[in-house]
Design a protein around this motif. Sequence first.
Motif, PDB file in Angstrom:
ATOM      1  N   ARG A 252      -0.818 -10.029   6.460  1.00 58.68           N
ATOM      2  CA  ARG A 252      -0.180  -8.531   6.465  1.00 58.68           C
ATOM      3  C   ARG A 252       0.971  -8.597   7.145  1.00 58.68           C
ATOM      4  N   ILE A 253       1.829  -7.702   6.514  1.00 59.25           N
ATOM      5  CA  ILE A 253       3.096  -7.210   7.232  1.00 59.25           C
ATOM      6  C   ILE A 253       3.254  -5.978   7.463  1.00 59.25           C
TER       7      ILE A 253
ATOM      8  N   GLY B  56       0.631  -1.170  -0.042  1.00 62.69           N
ATOM      9  CA  GLY B  56       0.082   0.116   0.081  1.00 62.69           C
ATOM     10  C   GLY B  56       0.736   1.355  -0.065  1.00 62.69           C
ATOM     11  N   ALA B  57       0.437   2.245  -0.096  1.00 54.26           N
ATOM     12  CA  ALA B  57       1.078   3.689  -0.201  1.00 54.26           C
ATOM     13  C   ALA B  57       1.421   4.019   1.169  1.00 54.26           C
TER      14      ALA B  57
ATOM     15  N   LEU C  66       2.442  -4.144   3.631  1.00 54.39           N
ATOM     16  CA  LEU C  66       2.581  -5.258   2.814  1.00 54.39           C
ATOM     17  C   LEU C  66       1.478  -6.317   3.010  1.00 54.39           C
ATOM     18  N   TYR C  67       1.061  -7.016   1.772  1.00 53.67           N
ATOM     19  CA  TYR C  67       0.202  -7.992   1.777  1.00 53.67           C
ATOM     20  C   TYR C  67       0.830  -9.242   1.133  1.00 53.67           C
TER      21      TYR C  67
ATOM     22  N   ALA D 136       5.828  -6.740  11.962  1.00 53.47           N
ATOM     23  CA  ALA D 136       4.946  -7.515  12.599  1.00 53.47           C
ATOM     24  C   ALA D 136       4.034  -8.298  11.568  1.00 53.47           C
ATOM     25  N   VAL D 137       3.628  -9.687  11.763  1.00 48.30           N
ATOM     26  CA  VAL D 137       2.940 -10.358  10.650  1.00 48.30           C
ATOM     27  C   VAL D 137       1.853 -10.865  11.320  1.00 48.30           C
ATOM     28  N   THR D 138       0.513 -10.636  10.526  1.00 43.67           N
ATOM     29  CA  THR D 138      -0.768 -10.977  10.881  1.00 43.67           C
ATOM     30  C   THR D 138      -1.642 -11.588   9.844  1.00 43.67           C
ATOM     31  N   LEU D 139      -2.156 -12.866  10.469  1.00 40.01           N
ATOM     32  CA  LEU D 139      -2.856 -13.600   9.463  1.00 40.01           C
ATOM     33  C   LEU D 139      -4.239 -13.015   9.227  1.00 40.01           C
ATOM     34  N   LEU D 140      -4.540 -12.590   7.946  1.00 40.39           N
ATOM     35  CA  LEU D 140      -5.791 -12.078   7.530  1.00 40.39           C
ATOM     36  C   LEU D 140      -7.225 -12.945   7.249  1.00 40.39           C
TER      37      LEU D 140
END
Length: 428
Positions: free
Chosen positions: A183-184, A162-163, A167-168, A189-193
Amino acid sequence: MSLEVLINTEPLSRRLFLRTMKNGVLYSCAAAAGLRASVSDAELLKPSAADEELYISTDLLKESLFTSGIEGPACDINGILYAVSYGAKETIGMVTPDGVSSLFATLPDGSAGNGIRFDSQGHMLIADYTGHNVLKIDMQTREVSVYAHEPSMNQPNDLAIGANDILYASDPDWNNSTGNIWRIDTDGAVTLLESGMGTTNGIEVSPDERILYVNESRQRNVWAYALSSNGDIGNKRLLIGFPDYGMDGMRCDVDGNLYITRTSTGTVVKVSPDGTVLLEIKLRGKSPSNIAFGGPDGCTCYVTMADRRTIETFRVDKPGRSWKLYQERQPTAVAEHIARTRDFTLTGNYPNPFNASTTISYTLMRKSRIEVAVFNTLGQKIAVLSEGIEQAGNHTVRWDAGQLPSGMYICMIRANGLSGTRKMTLVK
């Protein structure tokens, strides 16, 4: 001011082109044939993709310079294209707009790259699918570091950004035909979407930053999610499904149209934001793996071809979202780029054309680690003329090409993470 009128009688269209020369700059406009046109009626426009033959794929490189794992691709602010698996799976290759290719970086042992994106500071971010990492490369030093690590990932595979630099990542499990979306955040930090999807592969953010697109290769679906400013997703809906053939990487143009690579069929399909297929672009190979926008106006598409282990290219009518993102989100990176390109000037060579030998001139604005090399039109490096740390000032190096055949050669200088090229013509 001079006026030139040209008629284009292509089978599918007939246009009247008005071209004017003013202060040494060519401007042009196109009007439908049969309409009255005059200089006063013509809107003066700089030459653009509208004046070219669009959607016709050609080769940027010869075949087999990359492996069948060729993927990635992304252009930096200097217009250099990068793709993974340059001769080996743990590498990243770089390709100039002239089609000169070379090794850019080697990833750490056990790593293998896939999707590539650039953040607002100009850092390269790479999906490392064997190490379960997102890697970061400093473009000046070429130092590789781990930006994010998540051991529960299957891979990751492709990346979107994204702007706001979030990160995805798509994350397929090919053995079970399932996949996830991650999502990063900017702190790593890493998140499960979302989990339990099909084989997630191509992923992209819309130009307005409000939609995240994700495709499933084996299920042949493209999903659209509402995307919040903090990177959460919701309101999942099916954008389009295909009855046959799989999908791989995809990217948006500035109008929100998706360009989706379609495996086995050897095409790139252009899909509107409402899910309508606008056209299908025929490629020379059968197995496109991903796509990137670049070129001086953002209207050049580069497609990595797994079967031919090369890169094909074609022109389109609108710039890519990623190209426009550079103009909007990267004032700092743009300023740094301009400053760094002033660090050196590749004047060119004299004489040119030349017979047997020529002298190449360049100027360094500060002490720099540089390489001056010569490539043939196949992208092969055939000579290194200067390499190492040099002081600021004017420099010359002589190239003796007496044993080489006549033809065009390309001189490239690299300094401080950037490069410049000049064409040289050997005539015997």
